[in-house]
Design an enzyme around this catalytic site. Structure first.
Site, PDB file in Angstrom:
ATOM      1  CD1 TRP A  89      -1.862  -2.359   1.566  1.00 17.50           C
ATOM      2  CD2 TRP A  89      -3.246  -1.061   0.379  1.00 17.50           C
ATOM      3  NE1 TRP A  89      -2.957  -3.118   1.243  1.00 17.50           N
ATOM      4  CE2 TRP A  89      -3.835  -2.345   0.518  1.00 17.50           C
ATOM      5  CE3 TRP A  89      -3.941  -0.083  -0.322  1.00 17.50           C
ATOM      6  CZ2 TRP A  89      -5.078  -2.665  -0.025  1.00 17.50           C
ATOM      7  CZ3 TRP A  89      -5.182  -0.401  -0.865  1.00 17.50           C
ATOM      8  CH2 TRP A  89      -5.740  -1.669  -0.723  1.00 17.50           C
ATOM      9  CE  LYS A 124      -2.804   9.696  -1.674  1.00 19.96           C
ATOM     10  NZ  LYS A 124      -1.639   9.502  -0.801  1.00 19.96           N
ATOM     11  CG  ASP A 336     -34.047   3.239 -10.328  1.00 24.09           C
ATOM     12  OD1 ASP A 336     -35.153   3.019  -9.812  1.00 24.09           O
ATOM     13  OD2 ASP A 336     -33.258   4.113  -9.921  1.00 24.09           O
ATOM     14  CD  GLU A 390     -38.945   3.506 -11.133  1.00 25.50           C
ATOM     15  OE1 GLU A 390     -39.422   3.536  -9.992  1.00 25.50           O
ATOM     16  OE2 GLU A 390     -37.970   4.192 -11.473  1.00 25.50           O
TER      17      GLU A 390
END
Length: 681
Positions: A89, A124, A336, A390
């Site tokens: 990391w 990052k 949606d 919808e």
């Protein structure tokens, strides 16, 4: 090849509806805007829209035979590193991305030894004035740490990739019978369910019940489980809280094996605000994917609104459509929040009382263009796929073909119907129900557009609302739903639950939808774990044990639903047959209509039964094919099942080929009769 603009005076959409003629220029303008954008994206027809929508094959993390390649669109970034398990990391030069010219795209190539399957990682990102860790926009696998609750991207390259066994599946849509479901809450236990559990335990129920399509909610990764999947963070990642991508593919493959289509609830109307997990501020530009100014945030949903005018955003979203179709073999989408996309107001506070409200300049032309392109793409990539909108405003042409001036959806949700049933149950006594009003509400639709009719979806089951069975019976469901212990209120609720479903399902012109568990009258509401309920899963599950318990009344409703669907499927292309009103009498509360050889008769009177009630129908013999009042469905069983009835001749009707069909119609019942062909039973 350049796609030419249509030159006819009126598009077919307008020809079919003369009330649209004053708005022909606006409709033609929208049509031409799509053609212009289509030409732009396909280089005047030199490539296809499908070729344009291959972003998922370029961006994100990909393993080749020789190396790993990672790319990201981050036009505001100044530096980007990959950090993860593979490098402790920590930022390192070996994992630093380099800009690709001035395109805003970044890239890094790594040896195969640089990372492995299962490694966690993030980007990052640095920009002028700031930096932050980010999950890549195009990543296809995201997981959450059980302890820290932190989300990370995950390298996902299993040794054996899933190979679909069922090839060239074609959905059955005659009619389309949709079982709306949520993987996480599809089990009895108070926890999150899995793809495998759904495949093993719930799919067999759906097969037995006779549905031919599953609509799965909450597939795209979302940080907050309680959002029902509508606050999406990673649009290309199947939610890992339910299992692995291979397990989702296996579920879809198994459904296809049994002739069941699988569509997903696709959320592209907005995105979660989260910056670390989502797209809210990927590289220091909060408007990279989203509108600027007041239009950036949705005023009601606490989310962000995509800028459908940017080609890069169109590329991202169209690629998203193609990805789910090709990688997971989905058969289509229920889009949606289409109303929110169509209007600058998101439809909030709008009444939509006349056609002028659809063409008053308050519509988002960018979104209209995108939705039309999405439908063109989906049908190009997978001709057997279908789409559902919808949409609550009633925008004309939404479910009409693009060539006719429409937006290209195959279906639109008939959202007026559940609202109508709720209003009827809440505000009117049974004695005041009018069959004529019910019939009009169920059949009032645009002739050229197909609808998905439903009594209730997940919306009507959420906390703050009530399912139909709960509105009808309320607390008696807890204390008097054991067979032999029913109250008058329970009997009424069971009877009306069946009638409402039969009325709704039998008047479809496209398809029918049911939310899982509602077919057998699942009690209580849906409430996902949250701070306000102590993070409980008690109401975020489906209690299948209730319908399996032969001592309870739930089995009656479940069995009726199964046989109702069986009946609808017995008439070829049932959804295309005209709904012909035979009779209504609001005072008696009697309604009758026919579809093909089926005659539907209802007595909504709560107290009065009728003897020898006459209907003018084609001469012949009719037998009872379905009766809501049957003992098998918790009724009184006054009429024997499969009873035959012969029409009485009438000299005045003879020349029309009709006679009188005289029936005994019990109070609060629905009867379906089938006309027997000559020479047959």
């Amino acid at each position: 090849m350049i796609i030419m603009k249509q030159k006819s005076k009126f598009l077919k959409l307008v020809k079919n509806d003369s009330w649209l003629e004053p708005y022909n220029d606006a409709i033609q303008g929208r049509h031409d805007q799509v053609l212009w954008k289509l030409n732009q994206l396909t280089q005047d027809g030199k490539t296809s829209l499908s070729d344009f929508a291959d972003g998922h094959l370029y961006f994100g993390l990909h393993r080749t035979d020789r190396n790993w390649v990672f790319r990201e669109w981050a036009p505001n970034a100044t530096r980007i590193f990959l950090i993860g398990d593979f490098n402790g990391w920590k930022e390192s030069e070996a994992y630093e991305l380099k800009p690709i010219g001035t395109s805003g795209n970044w890239e890094v190539s790594l040896p195969l030894s640089a990372m492995k399957h299962g490694d966690l990682y993030k980007m990052k990102v640095y920009w002028d004035g700031g930096s932050g860790e980010r999950i890549p926009a195009w990543c296809q696998r995201v997981v959450q740490d059980d302890d820290t609750k932190i989300f990370s991207a995950q390298v996902w390259e299993p040794a054996e990739k899933y190979v679909f066994k069922k090839q060239n599946f074609r959905p059955k849509r005659n009619p389309l019978l949709i079982y709306e479901c949520h993987i996480g809450m599809a089990q009895d236990a108070e926890r999150v369910g899995t793809y495998n559990e759904f495949r093993e335990n719930v799919l067999p129920r759906i097969i037995k019940d006779g549905y031919n399509c599953i609509q799965i909610m909450a597939i795209q990764e979302h940080p907050y489980y309680g959002s029902f999947g509508y606050h999406v963070s990673s649009f290309f990642a199947a939610s890992s809280r339910f299992g692995t991508p291979e397990e989702l593919k296996q579920l879809i493959d198994e459904a296809h094996k049994h002739g069941i289509a699988v569509i997903m609830d696709l959320v592209q109307s907005h995105a979660v605000k989260n910056e670390v997990e989502g797209l809210g501020n990927l590289c220091g530009d909060p408007h990279q994917f989203f509108y600027s100014g007041e239009r950036r945030e949705h005023p009601a949903w606490d989310s962000l609104c995509f800028d459908y005018g940017k080609n890069e955003v169109i590329h991202f979203l169209l690629s998203n459509c193609k990805y789910w179709l090709t990688e997971f073999n989905f058969d289509g989408f229920r889009f949606d929040g289409v109303t929110s996309m169509l209007y600058y107001s998101h439809g909030l506070g709008e009444s939509f009382n006349g056609y002028g409200d659809y063409f008053n300049g308050h519509q988002d032309g960018n979104a209209i263009t995108y939705l039309t392109l999405a439908n063109l793409l989906i049908h190009e990539v997978k001709p057997s796929a279908f789409t559902i909108a919808e949409e609550v405003s009633g925008m004309p042409g939404l479910a009409a073909p693009f060539k006719d001036g429409g937006y290209g959806f195959d279906y639109r949700m008939a959202m007026n119907i559940p609202d109508f049933w709720i209003k009827l149950i809440k505000e009117f006594r049974d004695e005041d129900w009018k069959p004529s009003s019910i019939f009009w509400e169920l059949t009032n639709r645009r002739a050229e557009e197909h609808n998905i009719s439903y009594c209730e979806s997940h919306d009507q089951a959420l906390v703050g609302d009530k399912t139909i069975i709960f509105r009808l019976i309320d607390s008696d469901m807890y204390w008097h739903f054991r067979i032999g212990d029913e109250t008058i209120g329970v009997d009424r609720g069971i009877a009306l639950h069946k009638i409402i479903r039969l009325l709704t399902a039998s008047t479809i012109n496209g398809g029918y939808l049911n939310f899982m568990g509602n077919e057998f009258g699942h009690p209580e509401w849906i409430d996902f774990p949250r701070e306000g309920n102590g993070w409980s899963y008690k109401y975020a599950r489906r209690q299948w044990n209730l319908v399996d318990n032969k001592e309870l009344c739930y089995q009656y409703l479940g069995e009726f639903d199964r046989l109702m669907l069986e009946l609808l499927k017995s008439e070829r292309n049932f959804q295309k047959l005209p709904v012909v009103e035979v009779w209504h009498n609001d005072e008696d509360k009697v309604l009758a209509y026919s579809r093909g050889d089926l005659l539907f008769v209802y007595n909504l009177n709560p107290q009065r039964s009728f003897t020898d009630y006459g209907f003018q129908v084609p001469e012949g013999t009719y037998y009872i094919a379905l009766n809501t009042d049957s003992y098998s469905f918790g009724g009184r069983g006054i009429i024997g099942d499969c009873k035959s009835v012969l029409t009485d001749p009438d000299p005045l009707l003879k020349k029309y080929g009709k006679g009188w069909l005289r029936l005994y119609i019990p109070a609060r019942s629905g009867i379906v009769l089938r006309k027997v062909a000559k020479g047959k039973r």
